[in-house]
Design an enzyme around this catalytic site. Sequence first.
Site, PDB file in Angstrom:
ATOM      1  N   GLN A 222      53.065 -33.514 -38.544  1.00 52.83           N
ATOM      2  CA  GLN A 222      53.316 -34.803 -39.168  1.00 52.83           C
ATOM      3  C   GLN A 222      53.668 -34.634 -40.643  1.00 52.83           C
ATOM      4  O   GLN A 222      53.989 -35.608 -41.308  1.00 52.83           O
ATOM      5  CB  GLN A 222      52.058 -35.686 -39.043  1.00 52.83           C
ATOM      6  CG  GLN A 222      51.651 -35.955 -37.621  1.00 52.83           C
ATOM      7  CD  GLN A 222      50.342 -36.724 -37.521  1.00 52.83           C
ATOM      8  OE1 GLN A 222      49.457 -36.318 -36.773  1.00 52.83           O
ATOM      9  NE2 GLN A 222      50.188 -37.820 -38.232  1.00 52.83           N
ATOM     10  N   ARG A 372      44.400 -42.107 -36.459  1.00 48.46           N
ATOM     11  CA  ARG A 372      45.014 -43.442 -36.597  1.00 48.46           C
ATOM     12  C   ARG A 372      44.216 -44.301 -37.571  1.00 48.46           C
ATOM     13  O   ARG A 372      43.824 -45.434 -37.263  1.00 48.46           O
ATOM     14  CB  ARG A 372      45.144 -44.116 -35.233  1.00 48.46           C
ATOM     15  CG  ARG A 372      46.303 -45.095 -35.217  1.00 48.46           C
ATOM     16  CD  ARG A 372      46.737 -45.524 -33.862  1.00 48.46           C
ATOM     17  NE  ARG A 372      47.864 -46.437 -34.013  1.00 48.46           N
ATOM     18  CZ  ARG A 372      48.575 -46.924 -33.035  1.00 48.46           C
ATOM     19  NH1 ARG A 372      48.325 -46.595 -31.806  1.00 48.46           N
ATOM     20  NH2 ARG A 372      49.579 -47.752 -33.256  1.00 48.46           N
ATOM     21  N   CYS A 373      43.993 -43.723 -38.732  1.00 48.00           N
ATOM     22  CA  CYS A 373      43.046 -44.349 -39.661  1.00 48.00           C
ATOM     23  C   CYS A 373      43.267 -43.724 -41.025  1.00 48.00           C
ATOM     24  O   CYS A 373      43.525 -42.533 -41.130  1.00 48.00           O
ATOM     25  CB  CYS A 373      41.649 -44.054 -39.143  1.00 48.00           C
ATOM     26  SG  CYS A 373      40.338 -44.054 -40.340  1.00 48.00           S
ATOM     27  N   GLU A 742      47.840 -48.521 -38.186  1.00 51.52           N
ATOM     28  CA  GLU A 742      46.514 -48.235 -37.649  1.00 51.52           C
ATOM     29  C   GLU A 742      45.550 -49.411 -37.713  1.00 51.52           C
ATOM     30  O   GLU A 742      44.407 -49.305 -37.267  1.00 51.52           O
ATOM     31  CB  GLU A 742      45.908 -47.042 -38.379  1.00 51.52           C
ATOM     32  CG  GLU A 742      46.150 -47.049 -39.831  1.00 51.52           C
ATOM     33  CD  GLU A 742      46.236 -45.640 -40.401  1.00 51.52           C
ATOM     34  OE1 GLU A 742      45.785 -45.476 -41.518  1.00 51.52           O
ATOM     35  OE2 GLU A 742      46.733 -44.732 -39.722  1.00 51.52           O
TER      36      GLU A 742
END
Length: 788
Positions: A222, A372-373, A742
Amino acid sequence: MTLRTSPEVGGMGHSIKRKEDPRFIRGKGTYVDDVVLPGMLYLDIVRSPHAHAKIVKIDSAKAMAVPGVLAVITGQDLAKYNLHWMPTLMSDTQMVLPVEKVMYQAQEVAAVLATSRYAAADGAAVVEVEYDPLPAVVDPHKALEPGAPVLRTDKKDKKDNHIWHWEWGDRAATDRAFAEADVTVKEQIYIPRIHVASIETCGCIAHFDKVDGKLTVWMTTQAPHAIRTVFALVAGHVGLAEHKIRIISPDIGGGFGGKVPVYPGYVIAVAASVLTGKPVKWIEDRMENLQADSFARDYHITAELAAKKDGTLTALRIKTLADHGYTDAAANPSKFPAGLFHVCTGSYDLKAAHVEVDGVYTNKPPGGIAYRCSFRVTEAVHTIERMVDIMAHQLGQDPAEFRMKNFIRPEQFPYKSALGWEYDSGNYGGALQKAMDGVGYAELRREQAEKRKRGELMGIGISSFTEIVGAGPSKHFDILGLKMFDSCEIRIHPTGKAIARFGTKSQGQGHETTYAQILAEELGIPAADIQVEEGDTDTAPYGLGTYASRSTPVAGAAAAVASRKIIDKGRKIAAHLLEVAPEDLVYEPGKFSVKGSPNRSKTIQDVAFAAYTNHPQGMEAGLEAVSYYDPPNLTYPFGSYICVVDIDKGTGEVKVRRFLAIDDCGNIINPMIVQGQVHGGLTMGLAPALFEEISYDEFGNVQGGSFIDYLVPTAVETPKWETGHTVTPSPHHPLGAKGVGESATVGAPAAIANAVVDALWHLGVRHVDIPITPPKVWKLLREKGVTE
Ligand code: CDP
């Protein structure tokens, strides 16, 4: 001695059609595992069955006898190049391959290099490793007890398993507020270890070309630029300089934070390619992925909340044990070992707060990725939303009214929280009211009261969360010293078509669409005439990558700023063409016209052509711009979710009957993508609330190491999501946009947990840890004397 399954069941690659030509790899539905290079070699990893053990001997003889096996690589081999350890993102150290002992079950022990994937797997199956088991430390509380075995014996002078202590806030003011409070509530909340479980596992192809001395790595990352820098810093001593490293991150099948860190497999593949001069592929199979990397959460929290009799919240106090496994490889900004956990005051106007977190080593794989945070925000939101609900119930007040009373009010923004964050904008009451109207809150409460009389268990849960996304600003945020900004570079060709490259990397969020939309909106060039590219360090400008919902807040802003630089230059060119002063022009997207004479105008395409054919004397040719955008603040998206559950007294099953999510991410760029983000996020919030947990037995054996035990919700378990939004623009973002990727994962678990406790409060239940599984609820009901 390996945990891997047979090659027939493991790995995604077996079902994917391979293409022979590596040049196709951009934007064509192509993943790392699809890349096949001539002469490519394959790696398979031997993994430890023990959670903690000395390595007595590694016998490679049988493996070397397998046809096609070229080498068995061990920690001893890597140690010759000082590559057996590597730094983590939190400046701790992690083994690439062990020399002395293993620290968790499924840890990499050796790697087999072979001419085919099958030969590599066959070789890995017969590498014989002799272990001398050591006592495993699984519980972080016990890890801190005096006399607990010290795990990191590699660290000189380390006498315990404590990693760091971090605290934030005004302890004295908080203690005072608690002493003066009319009501206090206290709860132990465990947020279990979970896994991102991306559809695509991790992997890479490393190709060191001995002729030009260049390393190209196609990898599931990523953050390609940061990885390139890390590789150069770690392997500079063996001749890998940054200009000779190219990281290509092609299409990614889900990242969710799990594809930010460097995993040992990447390093072994690079080392093997540098040594052999051949391309080397390493792809994890599903079980390796679930057992060895991409873990999140694992926070053991003690939270206390204080209030006045009338229900005004006054103070929050939190103590936490963070189980990091055997090394702190969390993906956090350097200054914040517990991420942004100190946004735990949430949407509430609390005057005092104090938070402490202690990091602990245990015999588990490294955890702490930002699943996702935005770096521990899910943990923070779950805690405050559970605590506010407990306090409301304790005071006998309606949880919605209680929240309305304690929200930060719209006129208080920009709002400085008790823990020092400056919230940019918000209208929490507006979002909750919209959610209440949407579900028919008053009617639901009436229905609940009637059902309760009949002994039925129905609950209504609210979560009114505040997120904090879009890191930088770079003065506060860096990863391994790399400042957190992001970038956009635009080149407009003579015929008015454009290419725009970004330092971020989409994993399915639709960057190609939204960035093109932003550029089209700013520049007036049709989106179809704009090529958007990311993920190739040889072409894209430097950026910190995509995670923690930072793409729209940071790179989206960079797109707007770079566009405006183009427009500034374009104005001068248009003025030259129209023979007027630049100030005499008005700009609307795609067109410069003379003030008062709208018919005298030049399009952006006219201007682009002139930039290469007829630009003013003294001006440099071309129409290009780059922005390295350093945001002045984070953005604070928020939302209010309402969940309605029915609980089956016979089985303990929790059924989500309705779930309405009202989100606010400021100005929305692409409503369809945002809705998709919210739907996916809600499902990833449902998952830990009701199903997912990776647990370990007392010996450190992983209990959720396959999809048979680790329950990822499917369409069958997922309710129909109802969504809506309010719009409260960010005052500092050039487009008024905030992140959204998120929000739903962060906000959903508390709404579900609050609904379950709301259904059970009258029975004396104050809290249930997630995942709220049928056996857990069934047991609780029986303890409270409830039968069918
Ligand atoms: O960093 P990441 O792309 O995961 O997250 P994000 O910026 O929060 O947003 C996810 C996607 O939602 C973006 O790529 C945009 O496509 C879209 N979005 C939007 O259309 N409008 C917003 N205000 C925020 C996001």
